[in-house]
Motif scaffolding. Structure first.
Motif, short mmCIF file in Angstrom:
data_model
loop_
_atom_site.label_atom_id
_atom_site.label_comp_id
_atom_site.label_asym_id
_atom_site.label_seq_id
_atom_site.Cartn_x
_atom_site.Cartn_y
_atom_site.Cartn_z
N HIS A 6 -21.45 30.26 149.10
CA HIS A 6 -20.74 29.06 148.65
C HIS A 6 -21.02 28.84 147.17
CE1 HIS A 6 -20.16 28.56 152.88
NE2 HIS A 6 -21.47 28.44 153.08
N ARG A 7 -19.97 28.84 146.38
CA ARG A 7 -20.09 28.67 144.94
C ARG A 7 -19.09 27.63 144.47
NH1 ARG A 7 -23.87 31.03 146.50
NH2 ARG A 7 -24.82 32.90 145.67
N PRO A 8 -19.38 26.88 143.45
CA PRO A 8 -20.52 27.02 142.56
C PRO A 8 -21.78 26.44 143.20
CG PRO A 8 -19.25 25.12 141.89
CD PRO A 8 -18.49 25.78 143.03
N GLY A 9 -22.92 26.73 142.57
CA GLY A 9 -24.17 26.10 142.97
C GLY A 9 -24.18 24.66 142.50
N ARG A 10 -25.25 23.96 142.81
CA ARG A 10 -25.37 22.55 142.42
C ARG A 10 -26.73 22.34 141.77
NH1 ARG A 10 -26.14 17.70 141.41
NH2 ARG A 10 -24.94 15.99 142.31
N THR A 11 -26.72 21.98 140.49
CA THR A 11 -27.96 21.71 139.80
C THR A 11 -28.43 20.30 140.15
OG1 THR A 11 -27.38 23.22 138.01
CG2 THR A 11 -29.10 21.59 137.54
N ALA A 12 -29.64 20.22 140.66
CA ALA A 12 -30.23 18.94 141.07
C ALA A 12 -30.66 18.17 139.83
CB ALA A 12 -31.44 19.21 141.96
N THR A 13 -30.43 16.86 139.85
CA THR A 13 -30.83 16.02 138.72
C THR A 13 -31.80 14.93 139.18
OG1 THR A 13 -29.08 14.37 138.98
CG2 THR A 13 -28.53 16.36 137.68
N GLU A 14 -32.49 14.34 138.23
CA GLU A 14 -33.37 13.22 138.55
C GLU A 14 -32.56 12.07 139.11
OE1 GLU A 14 -36.74 12.29 136.63
OE2 GLU A 14 -37.11 14.30 135.86
N ALA A 15 -31.36 11.86 138.59
CA ALA A 15 -30.50 10.78 139.10
C ALA A 15 -30.14 11.02 140.56
CB ALA A 15 -29.24 10.66 138.24
N ASP A 16 -29.82 12.28 140.93
CA ASP A 16 -29.55 12.60 142.33
C ASP A 16 -30.72 12.20 143.21
OD1 ASP A 16 -27.11 13.95 141.74
OD2 ASP A 16 -28.17 15.85 141.45
N ASN A 17 -31.92 12.55 142.77
CA ASN A 17 -33.12 12.31 143.55
C ASN A 17 -33.39 10.82 143.73
OD1 ASN A 17 -35.27 13.47 145.01
ND2 ASN A 17 -36.65 13.25 143.28
N VAL A 18 -33.35 10.08 142.65
CA VAL A 18 -33.63 8.65 142.72
C VAL A 18 -32.54 7.93 143.52
CG1 VAL A 18 -33.84 6.52 141.36
CG2 VAL A 18 -35.02 8.61 140.62
#
Length: 160
Positions: free
Chosen positions: A23-35
């Protein structure tokens, strides 16, 4: 007039055991996603929210991405290619593991393997598919695995 093509997932008959989907594209995790994910789900784990606390904790000395974000994003990455518009229901998850942490700034790449499939014995025109999902970071390190069972529609009558 050109043919209209609508993106969709696979019908039961189109799933092939042992097929692997990248499955593409990948997803870059961000601090905003986490919080955001962590607070939306009322998770108060300081390892996701408190940089000073997490930085002082061995062995990672950094905030970890919420593992449920990783699982959700891994499964979500598969939807367009596998189940968009053909899913009847999510039946369950099993064998969920997080063998390596994911951090903000890492990119999650997902692949799915079709483990098995069978026609539903109680729901005509539908079948059950078991999918094994694997999430890897940008270095190829496995960060999450899960098996998922889904109920999907069979091809509509007269289709082939």
């Amino acid at each position: 007039m050109p043919e209209d093509i609508i993106q969709r997932g696979l019908y039961f008959e189109e799933f092939t055991a042992d097929a692997r989907y990248l499955h593409r594209p990948g997803r870059t995790a961000t601090e905003a996603d986490n919080v955001l994910f962590t607070t939306l789900t009322m998770n108060t784990q300081a390892l996701h929210l408190d940089a000073a606390f997490a930085d002082a904790q061995a062995p990672f000395h950094a905030r970890l991405m919420n593992s449920m974000w990783t699982l959700s994003t891994m499964v979500g990455a598969s939807v367009a290619q596998l189940t968009q518009g053909t899913l009847v229901a999510q039946l369950g998850f099993g064998d969920i593991t997080f063998p390596h942490p994911l951090f903000a700034g890492d990119t999650l790449y997902t692949e799915s393997v079709i483990v098995e499939k069978r026609l539903s014995s109680s729901r005509p025109g539908q079948g059950i598919v078991q999918i094994a999902h694997t999430g890897r970071n940008q270095d190829g390190t496995v960060v999450a695995t899960a098996t998922r069972s889904v109920l999907v529609h069979c091809l509509p009558e007269g289709s082939a």
